[in-house]
Design an enzyme around this catalytic site. Structure first.
Site, PDB file in Angstrom:
ATOM      1  N   ARG A   1      87.975  73.314 -19.984  1.00 41.29           N
ATOM      2  CA  ARG A   1      88.726  72.590 -18.946  1.00 41.29           C
ATOM      3  C   ARG A   1      88.490  73.142 -17.542  1.00 41.29           C
ATOM      4  NH1 ARG A   1      92.663  72.787 -22.981  1.00 41.29           N
ATOM      5  NH2 ARG A   1      92.768  70.829 -24.133  1.00 41.29           N
ATOM      6  N   LYS A  17      82.605  65.896  -6.593  1.00 36.07           N
ATOM      7  CA  LYS A  17      82.368  64.824  -7.580  1.00 36.07           C
ATOM      8  C   LYS A  17      81.320  65.309  -8.581  1.00 36.07           C
ATOM      9  CE  LYS A  17      83.563  60.476  -5.330  1.00 36.07           C
ATOM     10  NZ  LYS A  17      83.081  59.193  -4.809  1.00 36.07           N
ATOM     11  N   GLU A  32      71.323  59.478   4.284  1.00 31.26           N
ATOM     12  CA  GLU A  32      72.750  59.850   4.235  1.00 31.26           C
ATOM     13  C   GLU A  32      73.177  60.530   5.530  1.00 31.26           C
ATOM     14  OE1 GLU A  32      75.062  59.126   2.073  1.00 31.26           O
ATOM     15  OE2 GLU A  32      74.092  58.686   0.181  1.00 31.26           O
ATOM     16  N   LYS A  77      81.226  65.192   5.905  1.00 28.90           N
ATOM     17  CA  LYS A  77      81.648  65.047   4.506  1.00 28.90           C
ATOM     18  C   LYS A  77      82.856  65.948   4.222  1.00 28.90           C
ATOM     19  CE  LYS A  77      80.685  64.375  -0.148  1.00 28.90           C
ATOM     20  NZ  LYS A  77      79.845  63.909  -1.192  1.00 28.90           N
ATOM     21  N   GLU A 106      89.679  59.934  -3.322  1.00 25.29           N
ATOM     22  CA  GLU A 106      89.391  58.563  -2.901  1.00 25.29           C
ATOM     23  C   GLU A 106      90.607  57.653  -3.072  1.00 25.29           C
ATOM     24  OE1 GLU A 106      85.220  58.012  -3.837  1.00 25.29           O
ATOM     25  OE2 GLU A 106      85.484  55.848  -3.684  1.00 25.29           O
ATOM     26  N   ARG A 140      87.978  58.559   1.713  1.00 26.30           N
ATOM     27  CA  ARG A 140      86.676  58.967   1.181  1.00 26.30           C
ATOM     28  C   ARG A 140      85.711  57.801   1.018  1.00 26.30           C
ATOM     29  NH1 ARG A 140      85.481  63.777  -3.121  1.00 26.30           N
ATOM     30  NH2 ARG A 140      83.235  63.527  -3.154  1.00 26.30           N
ATOM     31  N   ASN A 161      80.845  55.830   1.342  1.00 28.30           N
ATOM     32  CA  ASN A 161      80.089  54.787   0.646  1.00 28.30           C
ATOM     33  C   ASN A 161      79.603  53.697   1.591  1.00 28.30           C
ATOM     34  OD1 ASN A 161      80.146  55.936  -1.860  1.00 28.30           O
ATOM     35  ND2 ASN A 161      82.081  54.962  -2.441  1.00 28.30           N
ATOM     36  N   HIS A 210      76.706  51.485   0.658  1.00 24.05           N
ATOM     37  CA  HIS A 210      76.415  51.722  -0.758  1.00 24.05           C
ATOM     38  C   HIS A 210      76.617  50.498  -1.651  1.00 24.05           C
ATOM     39  CE1 HIS A 210      75.996  55.801   0.538  1.00 24.05           C
ATOM     40  NE2 HIS A 210      75.932  56.294  -0.679  1.00 24.05           N
ATOM     41  N   HIS A 241      73.629  50.198  -4.077  1.00 20.51           N
ATOM     42  CA  HIS A 241      73.714  50.342  -5.533  1.00 20.51           C
ATOM     43  C   HIS A 241      73.114  49.121  -6.229  1.00 20.51           C
ATOM     44  CE1 HIS A 241      77.143  53.512  -5.214  1.00 20.51           C
ATOM     45  NE2 HIS A 241      75.957  54.070  -5.232  1.00 20.51           N
ATOM     46  N   HIS A 296      67.521  56.792  -3.425  1.00 15.79           N
ATOM     47  CA  HIS A 296      68.887  56.451  -3.009  1.00 15.79           C
ATOM     48  C   HIS A 296      68.996  56.308  -1.484  1.00 15.79           C
ATOM     49  CE1 HIS A 296      73.222  56.277  -3.059  1.00 15.79           C
ATOM     50  NE2 HIS A 296      73.297  57.340  -2.278  1.00 15.79           N
TER      51      HIS A 296
HETATM   52  N1  GLY Z   1      78.826  60.428  -2.501  1.00 14.39           N
HETATM   53  C1  GLY Z   1      80.059  59.889  -2.107  1.00 14.39           C
HETATM   54  C2  GLY Z   1      81.200  60.826  -2.290  1.00 14.39           C
HETATM   55  O1  GLY Z   1      81.000  62.013  -2.498  1.00 14.39           O
HETATM   56  O2  GLY Z   1      82.322  60.396  -2.248  1.00 14.39           O
END
Ligand code: GLY
Length: 367
Positions: free
Chosen positions: A116, A138, A180, A222, A232, A242, A246, A249, A253, A265
């Site tokens: 965990r 993430k 990015e 970021k 998010e 957050r 995107n 994106h 995507h 990407h």
């Molecule tokens: N790559 C988008 C984020 O980290 O939220």
């Protein structure tokens, strides 16, 4: 060396500079005895200096991963869990990742899920991973139904962005990473755009002080966003939170899926940002000059801004992409939602644009 502190419930530092493997033991902490070194297998020689330093001090389990998205499967994660189990990995041991975004995503997920959650330090080796995947917690793997559908938020104990590693990155990968970075210029830090617009793009190499400043600025963007809205859930005072990361994106995507992920990407993000700018302009929310600036900024660093045919030469229509846009994580029910700009660095949401608007904006990127 520059250090960017990422605050919040599990704070950590992102170090940007060169050759700072000496920092690693301090970040890992006194208790760590075993280190799982999760690395992109094809980077073997590049990984050796760091691996040797770790072996001097810890019991190291080196776990080489397949390249790219092939690393992000339940089977690969399971192989890692089995290996950790055999080695008797405890909660006070740690994972160090070394590779691009797929490596940090998979290694981060293994660290998030083993017992965990054990400590993880990311050492990203691509520009894209430095400015995006390694920061913000993430982690995840792909499933048959799509990318990143299984995962966890698990913040690293630290991130080491060694710019010297970018020296061995193929030029196209470095340029893709700039996608990015430029995106961060539009959503939050226009100084990034000025730097890009006034620098000869050929000079943006691993040694370039301008590239270093771009990396720092993109990471700061970021870091600020994830501190304000890690999961998010949405931002305060009308800021989308957050989700701003995107930007571009939704179409990106869809393009990546249509290309079976054979497009980089950052390239897809460049096209997607130009599309989002065009949507906002047509909806009367973004001025003509800022929309046009999208095209020039991304083109200047060598990124594509139109998408009329696939990399294998087949013509692309709006209908080829709209289905994938509808399953975008931002979509709600049948309503499409786009992150757009109401002006430079003024992100907001465009919910439920008409199909006519969507098609018209697509015409602008497929011309
Ligand atoms: N790559 C988008 C984020 O980290 O939220």
């Amino acid at each position: 060396m520059t250090t960017i502190h990422v605050g919040g419930a599990s704070p950590y530092d992102v170090h940007i500079g060169r050759d700072f493997a000496d920092l690693l033991p301090g970040i890992l902490g006194e208790q760590v005895q075993r280190v799982a070194f999760v690395y992109a297998g094809s980077l073997g020689a590049l990984a050796e200096p760091l691996l040797d330093r770790l072996v001097d001090r810890y019991e190291v389990l080196a776990l080489g991963l397949p390249d790219g998205e092939a690393a992000k499967t339940a089977a690969v994660a399971n192989d890692c869990w089995e290996a950790l189990g055999e080695k008797g990995f405890t909660r006070s041991d740690a994972v160090v990742t070394f590779g691009g975004g797929a490596t940090t995503d998979l290694g981060g997920f293994v660290a998030a899920s083993w017992l965990r959650g054990v400590r993880v330090v990311h050492v990203p080796t691509t520009l894209l991973a430095m400015v995006d995947a390694a920061v913000g917690g993430k982690t995840g793997i792909n499933t048959g139904a799509g990318k990143n559908l299984v995962g966890a938020f698990h913040e690293p104990a630290g991130v080491l962005c060694d710019l010297a590693l970018l020296g061995s990155l193929p030029r196209e990968e470095l340029v893709a990473g700039l996608g990015e970075v430029v995106k961060c210029g539009f959503i939050a830090d226009p100084r990034i755009l000025e730097l890009v617009e006034t620098t000869d793009p050929e000079t943006l190499t691993a040694e370039s002080p301008v590239l270093e400043e771009l990396v720092e600025r993109a990471i700061r963007v970021k870091a600020e966003v994830v501190v304000a809205d890690l999961k998010e859930a949405g931002g305060a005072d009308g800021h989308p939170g957050r989700e701003v990361l995107n930007y571009g994106h939704t179409l990106a995507h869809a393009i990546e899926k249509h290309e079976s992920y054979a497009i980089r990407h950052g390239e897809a993000v460049a096209i997607g940002c130009v599309y989002a700018a065009e949507l906002a302009r047509l909806a009367g929310r973004l001025d003509d000059a800022t929309a046009a600036r999208h095209r020039t900024a991304f083109e200047r660093v060598g990124l594509p801004t139109t998408y009329a045919s696939t990399s294998s030469g087949q013509a692309v229509t709006f209908d080829d992409l709209v289905g994938a846009m509808r399953v975008d994580k931002k979509a709600r029910g049948s309503q499409l939602r786009f992150l757009v700009l109401d002006g430079l660095a003024k992100p907001s949401i465009l919910a439920g644009p008409s199909e006519e608007l969507l098609r018209e904006a697509f015409r602008a990127v497929s011309a």
